[in-house]
Scaffold this motif. Structure first.
Motif, short mmCIF file in Angstrom:
data_model
loop_
_atom_site.label_atom_id
_atom_site.label_comp_id
_atom_site.label_asym_id
_atom_site.label_seq_id
_atom_site.Cartn_x
_atom_site.Cartn_y
_atom_site.Cartn_z
N THR A 245 20.13 15.03 -3.25
CA THR A 245 18.66 15.02 -3.14
C THR A 245 18.03 14.46 -4.41
O THR A 245 17.07 13.68 -4.36
N GLU A 246 18.59 14.83 -5.56
CA GLU A 246 18.06 14.34 -6.83
C GLU A 246 18.20 12.83 -6.94
O GLU A 246 17.25 12.14 -7.32
N ARG A 247 19.34 12.30 -6.60
CA ARG A 247 19.56 10.85 -6.73
C ARG A 247 18.69 10.06 -5.77
O ARG A 247 18.08 9.06 -6.14
N SER A 248 18.63 10.50 -4.51
CA SER A 248 17.82 9.76 -3.54
C SER A 248 16.34 9.89 -3.87
O SER A 248 15.57 8.92 -3.76
N GLY A 249 15.92 11.08 -4.29
CA GLY A 249 14.52 11.27 -4.65
C GLY A 249 14.14 10.46 -5.86
O GLY A 249 13.04 9.88 -5.92
N SER A 250 15.02 10.39 -6.84
CA SER A 250 14.74 9.60 -8.05
C SER A 250 14.57 8.13 -7.72
O SER A 250 13.68 7.45 -8.23
N ALA A 251 15.43 7.62 -6.85
CA ALA A 251 15.33 6.21 -6.46
C ALA A 251 14.01 5.93 -5.75
O ALA A 251 13.36 4.90 -6.00
N GLU A 252 13.61 6.84 -4.87
CA GLU A 252 12.36 6.65 -4.14
C GLU A 252 11.17 6.74 -5.09
O GLU A 252 10.23 5.93 -4.99
N PHE A 253 11.21 7.69 -5.99
CA PHE A 253 10.08 7.81 -6.92
C PHE A 253 10.00 6.60 -7.85
O PHE A 253 8.91 6.12 -8.14
N GLU A 254 11.15 6.11 -8.30
CA GLU A 254 11.14 4.93 -9.18
C GLU A 254 10.52 3.73 -8.49
O GLU A 254 9.84 2.91 -9.12
N ALA A 255 10.72 3.62 -7.18
CA ALA A 255 10.11 2.52 -6.43
C ALA A 255 8.59 2.65 -6.43
O ALA A 255 7.86 1.66 -6.60
N ALA A 256 8.11 3.88 -6.23
CA ALA A 256 6.66 4.10 -6.24
C ALA A 256 6.08 3.88 -7.63
O ALA A 256 5.01 3.29 -7.79
N LEU A 257 6.80 4.35 -8.65
CA LEU A 257 6.32 4.19 -10.02
C LEU A 257 6.27 2.72 -10.42
O LEU A 257 5.36 2.29 -11.14
N ALA A 258 7.22 1.93 -9.92
CA ALA A 258 7.21 0.49 -10.21
C ALA A 258 5.95 -0.17 -9.65
O ALA A 258 5.35 -1.04 -10.29
N LEU A 259 5.55 0.24 -8.46
CA LEU A 259 4.30 -0.29 -7.87
C LEU A 259 3.11 0.06 -8.73
O LEU A 259 2.21 -0.76 -8.95
N TYR A 260 3.10 1.28 -9.21
CA TYR A 260 2.01 1.75 -10.08
C TYR A 260 1.99 0.98 -11.40
O TYR A 260 0.92 0.54 -11.86
N ASP A 261 3.15 0.78 -11.99
CA ASP A 261 3.23 0.01 -13.24
C ASP A 261 2.76 -1.42 -13.03
O ASP A 261 2.03 -1.97 -13.87
N GLU A 262 3.17 -2.03 -11.93
CA GLU A 262 2.78 -3.42 -11.64
C GLU A 262 1.27 -3.54 -11.46
O GLU A 262 0.69 -4.59 -11.75
N LYS A 305 5.16 4.34 0.77
CA LYS A 305 4.27 3.53 1.61
C LYS A 305 2.81 3.84 1.33
O LYS A 305 1.96 2.94 1.25
N ARG A 306 2.47 5.11 1.15
CA ARG A 306 1.08 5.49 0.87
C ARG A 306 0.65 5.02 -0.52
O ARG A 306 -0.50 4.63 -0.72
N VAL A 307 1.55 5.07 -1.48
CA VAL A 307 1.22 4.56 -2.81
C VAL A 307 0.94 3.06 -2.74
O VAL A 307 -0.04 2.56 -3.31
N ARG A 308 1.78 2.34 -2.01
CA ARG A 308 1.58 0.89 -1.87
C ARG A 308 0.25 0.59 -1.18
O ARG A 308 -0.50 -0.30 -1.63
N ALA A 309 -0.06 1.32 -0.14
CA ALA A 309 -1.32 1.06 0.60
C ALA A 309 -2.52 1.36 -0.28
O ALA A 309 -3.50 0.61 -0.26
N LEU A 310 -2.47 2.43 -1.06
CA LEU A 310 -3.58 2.76 -1.94
C LEU A 310 -3.79 1.69 -3.00
O LEU A 310 -4.92 1.24 -3.23
N LEU A 311 -2.71 1.25 -3.63
CA LEU A 311 -2.83 0.26 -4.70
C LEU A 311 -3.25 -1.11 -4.16
O LEU A 311 -3.81 -1.92 -4.90
N SER A 312 -3.01 -1.36 -2.89
CA SER A 312 -3.42 -2.65 -2.32
C SER A 312 -4.92 -2.73 -2.17
O SER A 312 -5.47 -3.84 -1.93
N GLN A 313 -5.63 -1.62 -2.33
CA GLN A 313 -7.10 -1.62 -2.21
C GLN A 313 -7.79 -2.09 -3.49
O GLN A 313 -8.99 -2.20 -3.52
N ARG A 314 -7.02 -2.32 -4.55
CA ARG A 314 -7.64 -2.70 -5.81
C ARG A 314 -8.43 -4.00 -5.66
O ARG A 314 -8.00 -4.90 -4.97
#
Length: 314
Positions: A245-262, A305-314
């Protein structure tokens, strides 16, 4: 724009509703500066006419409770909109007698102990930041532009201040207690294989609780911070037993954080960050809870997906 430019003259402008008598810049304000701050006015110079936007401005928006407040002539309406209200809130906070001493005297011994371990210079500095947060809450939808409006707001703000500060400080004590527990859990976890996860959790704590976090977090998000911190403790205590759970969750969170950083986001967000970035920042915290501490529940659905959709509103 600078009202003291040599060779310049000031006028009432082109006759729009926003134009009125010019005002001069002032430094280190301790009270409301003029009877009425015009929305804008024109400055006539040899080179032509420019428009100035009188604006209250913090010199250090990252630390509003200790920042000096100036009256400046902004060059755009966007600059005015970004700067004015938060500086007006700081003036409002400083214009009323602070109930900090009264509130501190009526806290429990446990609450006083929790407040003693804080990231501010002192407990008094923490209370100053609480006062600024409450002042931000008190601001009306339309910007304050006159001394009369400011004095009316000050009277209403002062009436409910003691109860509001008690409530806010109790939330802060919950945060500081949860922070202490999270840091202890991280320190006591010997899991070298998950060093990256432990580092991530420590950075998460530091981005949630820091000098100035109360006013910058705001009353809308502050009550959720104890849950985010408890989620860190929960995640930490189950790290080794739930490696998958830790490894899969970390990978998913890193993907969301990358969108936020970008998108230009930082943790914590810059004081001038857009509302979309701020919302995404807190959505990331909900995503952490969803991935690593589901039993604590989330305030809203959270996913990459929700993080990506929110950031696309910029």
């Amino acid at each position: 724009a600078d009202s003291s430019t040599p060779g310049s003259t000031q006028s009432k402008g082109s006759g729009s509703a926003a134009d009125t008598t010019a005002v001069a810049e002032q430094r280190e304000l301790t009270e409301w500066p003029v009877d009425t701050l015009p929305e804008s006015f024109e400055i006539r110079q040899k080179q032509g006419v420019i428009r100035a936007w009188p604006t209250l401005k913090l010199r250090d928006p990252a630390h509003p409770a200790t920042s000096k407040v100036d009256l400046v002539l902004a060059t755009t309406a966007a600059d005015q909109q970004r700067e004015h209200d938060r500086a007006a809130a700081v003036l409002l906070a400083r214009s009323v007698p602070s109930p900090a001493d009264y509130v501190q005297a009526h806290l429990t011994a446990q609450e006083k102990l929790a407040l003693a371990a804080n990231p501010y210079r002192s407990v008094n500095a923490l209370f100053d930041d609480v006062l600024v947060m409450l002042a931000l809450d008190a601001l009306p939808d339309d910007s304050i532009r006159s001394r009369r409006e400011f004095e009316r707001l000050r009277a209403s703000f002062n009436r409910g201040l003691v109860d509001a500060m008690f409530a806010a400080v109790r939330t802060v004590t919950q945060i500081l207690n949860a922070q202490r527990e999270a840091l202890a859990a991280i320190k006591n976890t010997n899991a070298f294989a998950f060093l990256a996860s432990l580092t991530d959790m420590r950075e998460q704590v530091d981005a949630l609780v820091y000098d100035g976090f109360i006013a910058r977090t705001g009353s809308g998000y502050l009550p959720h911070v104890p849950r985010y911190l408890r989620a860190i403790t929960y995640r930490c205590e189950r790290l080794a037993q739930h490696a998958g759970t830790e490894r899969s969750g970390s990978a998913e969170f890193e993907a969301a954080l990358a969108l936020y950083d970008e998108a230009g986001g930082t943790l914590p967000p810059h004081p001038d960050a857009s509302e979309t970035i701020v919302q995404a920042r807190w959505l990331l915290e909900e995503l952490r809870v969803s991935l690593f501490a589901q039993p604590l529940g989330t305030a809203q659905p959270a996913s990459v997906k929700r993080v990506r959709a929110l950031l696309s509103q910029r």
